[in-house]
Motif scaffolding. Structure first.
Motif, PDB file in Angstrom:
ATOM      1  N   TYR A 375       1.720  10.532  -6.835  1.00 27.43           N
ATOM      2  CA  TYR A 375       2.190  10.102  -8.187  1.00 27.43           C
ATOM      3  C   TYR A 375       1.491   9.045  -8.530  1.00 27.43           C
ATOM      4  O   TYR A 375       1.551   7.857  -8.144  1.00 27.43           O
ATOM      5  CB  TYR A 375       3.731   9.870  -7.946  1.00 27.43           C
ATOM      6  CG  TYR A 375       4.483  11.184  -7.788  1.00 27.43           C
ATOM      7  CD1 TYR A 375       4.882  11.997  -8.398  1.00 27.43           C
ATOM      8  CD2 TYR A 375       4.850  11.215  -6.392  1.00 27.43           C
ATOM      9  CE1 TYR A 375       5.701  12.987  -8.329  1.00 27.43           C
ATOM     10  CE2 TYR A 375       5.759  12.372  -6.003  1.00 27.43           C
ATOM     11  CZ  TYR A 375       5.906  13.438  -7.102  1.00 27.43           C
ATOM     12  OH  TYR A 375       6.611  14.378  -6.651  1.00 27.43           O
ATOM     13  N   GLY A 376       0.313   9.084  -9.337  1.00 28.10           N
ATOM     14  CA  GLY A 376      -0.671   8.451  -9.975  1.00 28.10           C
ATOM     15  C   GLY A 376      -1.544   8.110  -8.843  1.00 28.10           C
ATOM     16  O   GLY A 376      -1.511   8.463  -7.682  1.00 28.10           O
ATOM     17  N   GLU A 377      -2.797   7.373  -9.195  1.00 28.05           N
ATOM     18  CA  GLU A 377      -3.542   6.974  -8.086  1.00 28.05           C
ATOM     19  C   GLU A 377      -3.168   5.813  -7.186  1.00 28.05           C
ATOM     20  O   GLU A 377      -2.389   5.126  -7.748  1.00 28.05           O
ATOM     21  CB  GLU A 377      -4.947   6.564  -8.764  1.00 28.05           C
ATOM     22  CG  GLU A 377      -5.808   7.595  -9.359  1.00 28.05           C
ATOM     23  CD  GLU A 377      -6.950   6.970 -10.211  1.00 28.05           C
ATOM     24  OE1 GLU A 377      -7.299   5.971  -9.946  1.00 28.05           O
ATOM     25  OE2 GLU A 377      -7.680   8.086 -10.751  1.00 28.05           O
ATOM     26  N   PRO A 378      -3.411   6.261  -5.877  1.00 29.64           N
ATOM     27  CA  PRO A 378      -3.030   4.869  -5.032  1.00 29.64           C
ATOM     28  C   PRO A 378      -3.959   3.648  -5.409  1.00 29.64           C
ATOM     29  O   PRO A 378      -4.975   3.902  -5.829  1.00 29.64           O
ATOM     30  CB  PRO A 378      -3.240   5.450  -3.602  1.00 29.64           C
ATOM     31  CG  PRO A 378      -3.753   6.721  -3.571  1.00 29.64           C
ATOM     32  CD  PRO A 378      -4.021   7.138  -5.098  1.00 29.64           C
ATOM     33  N   MET A 379      -3.429   2.577  -5.073  1.00 30.29           N
ATOM     34  CA  MET A 379      -4.079   1.222  -5.463  1.00 30.29           C
ATOM     35  C   MET A 379      -5.212   1.015  -4.243  1.00 30.29           C
ATOM     36  O   MET A 379      -4.942   0.634  -3.361  1.00 30.29           O
ATOM     37  CB  MET A 379      -3.453  -0.002  -5.264  1.00 30.29           C
ATOM     38  CG  MET A 379      -3.797  -0.983  -5.966  1.00 30.29           C
ATOM     39  SD  MET A 379      -2.518  -2.633  -6.023  1.00 30.29           S
ATOM     40  CE  MET A 379      -3.693  -3.590  -6.438  1.00 30.29           C
TER      41      MET A 379
ATOM     42  N   ASP C  67       2.585   2.929  -6.308  1.00 31.80           N
ATOM     43  CA  ASP C  67       1.796   2.451  -5.386  1.00 31.80           C
ATOM     44  C   ASP C  67       1.377   0.887  -5.628  1.00 31.80           C
ATOM     45  O   ASP C  67       0.503   0.441  -5.028  1.00 31.80           O
ATOM     46  CB  ASP C  67       0.579   3.378  -5.015  1.00 31.80           C
ATOM     47  CG  ASP C  67       0.015   2.862  -3.489  1.00 31.80           C
ATOM     48  OD1 ASP C  67       1.015   2.534  -2.655  1.00 31.80           O
ATOM     49  OD2 ASP C  67      -1.164   2.833  -3.195  1.00 31.80           O
ATOM     50  N   TRP C  68       1.537   0.575  -6.971  1.00 34.11           N
ATOM     51  CA  TRP C  68       1.150  -0.661  -7.498  1.00 34.11           C
ATOM     52  C   TRP C  68       2.155  -1.887  -7.741  1.00 34.11           C
ATOM     53  O   TRP C  68       3.333  -1.284  -7.457  1.00 34.11           O
ATOM     54  CB  TRP C  68       0.246  -0.553  -8.638  1.00 34.11           C
ATOM     55  CG  TRP C  68      -0.983   0.503  -8.818  1.00 34.11           C
ATOM     56  CD1 TRP C  68      -0.543   1.817  -8.071  1.00 34.11           C
ATOM     57  CD2 TRP C  68      -2.243   0.366  -8.958  1.00 34.11           C
ATOM     58  NE1 TRP C  68      -1.853   2.606  -8.292  1.00 34.11           N
ATOM     59  CE2 TRP C  68      -2.883   1.720  -8.709  1.00 34.11           C
ATOM     60  CE3 TRP C  68      -2.839  -0.567  -9.583  1.00 34.11           C
ATOM     61  CZ2 TRP C  68      -4.209   1.771  -8.946  1.00 34.11           C
ATOM     62  CZ3 TRP C  68      -4.395  -0.496  -9.698  1.00 34.11           C
ATOM     63  CH2 TRP C  68      -4.821   0.528  -9.227  1.00 34.11           C
ATOM     64  N   ALA C 240      -0.098   2.824 -17.809  1.00 40.43           N
ATOM     65  CA  ALA C 240       0.235   4.286 -17.682  1.00 40.43           C
ATOM     66  C   ALA C 240       1.075   4.664 -16.455  1.00 40.43           C
ATOM     67  O   ALA C 240       2.136   5.305 -16.527  1.00 40.43           O
ATOM     68  CB  ALA C 240      -0.958   5.280 -17.626  1.00 40.43           C
ATOM     69  N   LEU C 241       0.752   4.062 -15.410  1.00 39.55           N
ATOM     70  CA  LEU C 241       1.485   4.168 -14.188  1.00 39.55           C
ATOM     71  C   LEU C 241       2.934   3.627 -14.238  1.00 39.55           C
ATOM     72  O   LEU C 241       3.912   4.567 -14.095  1.00 39.55           O
ATOM     73  CB  LEU C 241       0.902   3.607 -13.017  1.00 39.55           C
ATOM     74  CG  LEU C 241      -0.307   4.116 -12.594  1.00 39.55           C
ATOM     75  CD1 LEU C 241      -1.019   3.307 -11.639  1.00 39.55           C
ATOM     76  CD2 LEU C 241      -0.135   5.467 -11.923  1.00 39.55           C
ATOM     77  N   ALA C 242       3.155   2.638 -15.245  1.00 39.23           N
ATOM     78  CA  ALA C 242       4.543   2.128 -15.421  1.00 39.23           C
ATOM     79  C   ALA C 242       5.256   3.006 -16.232  1.00 39.23           C
ATOM     80  O   ALA C 242       6.451   3.232 -16.098  1.00 39.23           O
ATOM     81  CB  ALA C 242       4.296   0.529 -16.094  1.00 39.23           C
ATOM     82  N   GLU C 308      -6.038   9.638 -18.367  1.00 35.46           N
ATOM     83  CA  GLU C 308      -5.903  10.957 -17.834  1.00 35.46           C
ATOM     84  C   GLU C 308      -5.667  11.023 -16.429  1.00 35.46           C
ATOM     85  O   GLU C 308      -5.209  11.973 -15.926  1.00 35.46           O
ATOM     86  CB  GLU C 308      -6.820  11.880 -18.619  1.00 35.46           C
ATOM     87  CG  GLU C 308      -8.418  11.687 -18.116  1.00 35.46           C
ATOM     88  CD  GLU C 308      -8.962  10.519 -18.835  1.00 35.46           C
ATOM     89  OE1 GLU C 308      -8.479   9.577 -19.342  1.00 35.46           O
ATOM     90  OE2 GLU C 308     -10.305  10.557 -18.631  1.00 35.46           O
ATOM     91  N   ARG C 309      -6.675  10.034 -15.595  1.00 39.73           N
ATOM     92  CA  ARG C 309      -6.562  10.115 -14.345  1.00 39.73           C
ATOM     93  C   ARG C 309      -4.937  10.080 -13.848  1.00 39.73           C
ATOM     94  O   ARG C 309      -4.839  10.630 -12.834  1.00 39.73           O
ATOM     95  CB  ARG C 309      -7.217   8.689 -13.970  1.00 39.73           C
ATOM     96  CG  ARG C 309      -8.480   8.788 -14.275  1.00 39.73           C
ATOM     97  CD  ARG C 309      -9.170   7.364 -13.940  1.00 39.73           C
ATOM     98  NE  ARG C 309      -9.344   7.021 -12.652  1.00 39.73           N
ATOM     99  CZ  ARG C 309     -10.047   6.225 -12.299  1.00 39.73           C
ATOM    100  NH1 ARG C 309     -10.959   5.404 -12.910  1.00 39.73           N
ATOM    101  NH2 ARG C 309      -9.863   5.688 -11.056  1.00 39.73           N
TER     102      ARG C 309
END
Lengths: 457, 457, 457
Positions: A375-379, C67-68, C240-242, C308-309
């Motif tokens: 879910y999303g890119e990892p950091m 992950d952030w 975007a992740l939030a 978009e990533r």
């Protein structure tokens, strides 16, 4: 095969010595008078067996092999054409090509006109001797330079007599097939095959015999292979058929395969896809070759050529492609005495060896993974996988490989897919996968039996 | 339809006489004043009926036909424009194009300005008469040369009066549709249709009427046809719709079909695919055309053109493509008086006839087989199918066709697939299949109802 | 969403004033010193909020986001490099790019040699200041012109001392994310997102912020929208992740989406497909862009670029593409002080706004229909949809659109398919569909849950 692991792809060491060693081995085996059976074939297999562990099987003449049978064993002591005054015109001792393969014994004096249907030349290449076979017939004949024939004809005319002497035997013997199997962590195999029946032709196929031998030698020292690797050296067509007949479960064990031929000439690589990968989506071996050799010319399967014909017959339909440099029939020296050492270079041989090893490593190292944090890119910075100062236009290759892997590791796409879609080298993708596995950002994908992935995936 | 059989494709005999005969037939039917209905259409069908057995159906005016109805029958006795002093300006007797099709009766004197909306010309081609229709309206009009109109206008000006005289009748009659059915060994049909409603236009469509007639004539004498062949000759759109309305089970019986038009001009072939073969994989008729006419331009389906529009409407969705030389609207003479005999050549007509016959033969001869010895290649020499002396670079065509067939005869691929993948002529593939059938190396594939192969396969 | 309706596509009014207004808005927001957080970001959102209703959410620093985590809030009062004699070398007050983003407080005197690893320049563009970030590290630094650095080095040498003074704070604050939602007739949403974190760069991304704002303004006045439209303005990546973390059901509600960036430069449109539409068949948004912007360059998805990533990470896999003019990294001024107003034109901005609106309208107006009279073509003249005089070569666009629709309205093909296959403009297809709906020749297709059409169809 479970759990993450760090896989190390041995980097090819560009080394003049390797090319020279390959060429030396070609030079060593070239003189053996190979045929479907017989002494020359056995000498060749012995030479290979001095370098890699070989298991040699002898199939007795007459043994049924699918729609065929094992041929009689052919031995030649002498074969020549001479004039009644004793002058020799053509002597097999000079060149094994002079005698049509599998010509039976014969002693006769006959006018040139009657002999001519048994004489084979290449009129447009008057100095080259053609290579001809008459395996499954009672035919016999001689192959010679057009120039020799012209001189003979000028001297004696159509009615002039010629002495034919062939001291050969077709006996109940055996056909030899050799295998070298390198044990991996699973019974799934990668098959590599090179035909060993052509006499005195350097590119076709002493070159590929050398490349395959050296590849087996290198892989025997590799560590942690996932697949077992099987090398087959034997006569074309009937040798491959004999192997297939003896291995009816090959469809289950062969994960991928390559037929090797013509690997010493100066041409670029030409890859011929598997039958299944031509009729449908490319198979793992097709994708591996395209990933590893992006400049290779890719061709669809067709039922002509070397032993890929047999492996890809519809009943077996094995995932076996073919790697050559210049394919059969596409260089003028093909199947003539001009297919000699002058066609080969150490660089070509070495490049072929590297290509074969890289394809096998790609097939062996290809796996499907699941991103653990999809879910999303990892950091990535958190895992030490990201350049700390941002804002630049182009990320380094390792970082790009990592992002591709994280995006495509959905359990369906394998490393070869990632390689193809990213345009990155397979080795970079494999290396990034190992780093992400170590960071627990990837995990092996569960095996999906529904995927029908019979091939090396 | 079971069991192997030897199928002989009649070789086209290149023969100046055939082209001349086709052109003669065009010349014979060209003068008939065809329309959606009426005498000219019936004269045309009679001429065809003198060559092939025709079943003619008459659909009474007003009969509902799907969303349409059968038109009134149109008869014209006289139609002309003249000046009050009696001088004739335009006379339908000179050319049937002069009257807009389906113009009703009318007698009036009116100023040129008032008449002009009823006059049709081609300003950029001042010497050509356009072809216009007003089938489903009360409209009427005349088509004339721009040059004629200019002269008239110069002489009498906008206020000058013109006498309009149309002695025509729109009565309760009938619309004629003709069919010629050639009985084959099954009820599955190949449909061939050509529209017969265009008056005095040579390429569109007297040319295709001639080609279809001669094709029917040839096929009536063919032996051992697997499919029945049905030819339809009738008015465009409403004729095709009437046939469809009367044959609601066509979806089950029509295995493949071709709409023919514009087959006499000097252009190359243009094939328009079926709707289903455009939205999905090409159907048998699409593949047959591409196999038989490898140089034809292939276009996707679109809902414009001739009666393929109706056959391919989504409710029927029949496997019917369209073969033309230059398509409608793509040659300047299209739908004008210049679409005359000078556009046609005997060679074009003959080539079109050969093409139509070859397509039908390919569709009829297309089958799926199973290799009886699929494990490895069979030993072709054992069956007399292999050149006894090996080693040459290129195998003869028959041998290549045999190897392709053996490799692809897995029950899924049909002869058109083998043709497409091998690049060999369909006739060579068909002939090799017959030899392999005779040698029991191929057997007919079981019918696979799950394949959804509704089209001719 | 049921029943036919007449849909009116608002025609774009070419109007110099719109382009000028867009450029004015860029000029208004350009000076705000945006970053991931802080005053400049809030000023920008306030400016947008003056034009469209915005809901602004503040995510507290340290809040876990997938992950952030939400970053600390960054505030800068002063940042400069100066010489011990007090002469200023670089001052953040002159240009917000001078300070590496998220540099923490620092006061030190150090020799130039020690400072240099913290100095960023573009040697090949000596007059441009680069844009650099150090969001997730303790790093700090200054960005300056190569020319400035050269002069400094020439004057003081590597041992010369420089005073570093950064009066900045990284505190527990919040990150701002703004949304503007335009209510349509359903909860299915079209998402539009533009990153708002880049300081003082005109094309990247003040241009897209302006275009998105004006698009929201226009759509807020549109009537009868089928979808709801959601605009998101926030910091890149973590913003975007939030949003994704807060909207776990986005996979169900987001029918289609666009990330917007770099929409003011003179380049042509470049569209980057969705991940799912790259790995499989193009999704509705992919097809809409290709229908509306037939000249746009279409690229496959790759995991680099803008947000978009995140939307296309494998866990979310949202149907979100990206529209830009010149993409990131492909114009020399990218991420430098030269990405200023001189790159933008009112025409480009206005064209981008029109494109975004047309894509949204195409997505919103796209539907699947069933022809009510699928057997043969309906008699269009009966419904006033056909030119009464026939025989011409080319039918008018409206008539062609109607015939395409009638042929393809089988419940599977939607209006974007008809647009793609016909080559007609989407607006013409949409208009013809409305006429056919009014004539009851089309009816809405039943929703097909088996089609797996999760995207806007």
């Amino acid at each position: 095969m479970n759990g993450p692991r760090i896989y190390t792809l041995p980097a090819p060491v560009r080394d003049q010595k390797r090319g020279d060693a390959l060429l030396s081995f070609v030079r060593e085996i070239l003189p053996h008078r190979r045929s479907l059976t017989g002494e020359g074939l056995r000498q060749t297999l012995d030479a290979i067996g001095e370098r890699v562990p070989l298991q040699i099987r002898e199939v007795f003449s007459g043994t049924p092999i699918l729609d065929w049978e094992a041929p009689a064993e052919w031995q030649v002591h002498t074969a020549r054409l001479s004039l009644p005054d004793g002058r020799c015109v053509v002597d097999w001792a000079d060149n094994p090509l002079h005698l049509v393969q599998y010509s039976g014994p014969r002693q006769a004096r006959m006018p040139l006109a009657e002999l001519k249907p048994h004489l084979h030349t290449i009129p447009e290449r008057p100095d080259w001797i053609p290579y001809r076979t008459a395996y499954w017939t009672d035919d016999w004949g001689f192959c010679l330079r057009q120039r020799t024939l012209d001189a003979l004809e000028a001297e004696i005319g159509p009615d002039g007599e010629v002495d034919v002497f062939i001291d050969s035997r077709l006996t109940d013997g055996a056909m030899s097939i050799a295998e070298c199997r390198i044990e991996g962590r699973s019974d799934r195999e990668i098959l590599v095959s090179a035909h060993a029946c052509h006499p005195a032709l350097a590119n076709d196929n002493a070159s590929a015999l050398a490349v395959a031998t050296f590849a087996a030698e290198a892989l025997a020292q590799a560590d942690g292979l996932r697949h077992s690797i099987r090398f087959i050296f034997g006569p074309g067509t009937v040798g491959a058929l004999a192997w297939l007949a003896a291995n009816p479960s090959a469809r289950k064990t062969v994960a991928a395969g390559l037929v090797l031929a013509n690997l010493g000439d100066r041409g670029d690589f030409v890859y011929k896809r598997t039958r299944a990968g031509t009729l449908g989506e490319p198979l793992a071996v097709d994708r591996a070759v395209e990933a590893v050799l992006p400049d290779a010319e890719i061709r669809p399967f067709e039922p002509f050529g070397y032993d890929e014909r047999q492996f890809n017959s519809p009943g077996f339909n094995l995932p076996v492609g073919r790697l050559t440099r210049t394919p059969h029939g596409e260089y003028p020296e093909y199947h003539t005495s001009a297919d000699d050492l002058s066609l080969l270079t150490p660089e070509s041989l070495e490049g072929s060896l590297d290509a074969v090893l890289a394809i096998i490593h790609a097939l062996d190292g290809n796996e499907r993974y699941l991103a653990t944090r999809p879910y999303g890119e990892p950091m990535l910075g958190r895992y030490g996988l990201y350049d700390p100062v941002g804002g630049k236009a182009l990320a380094p290759e390792a970082q790009r490989a990592a992002l591709w892997l994280l995006n495509l590791s959905d359990g369906y796409h394998d490393l070869l897919d990632v390689t193809a879609k990213s345009g990155l080298p397979f080795a970079a993708v494999r290396e990034a996968a190992d780093r992400l596995l170590a960071a627990h950002l990837l995990a092996p994908a569960p095996h999906d039996p529904a995927s029908g992935a019979d091939d090396a995936s």
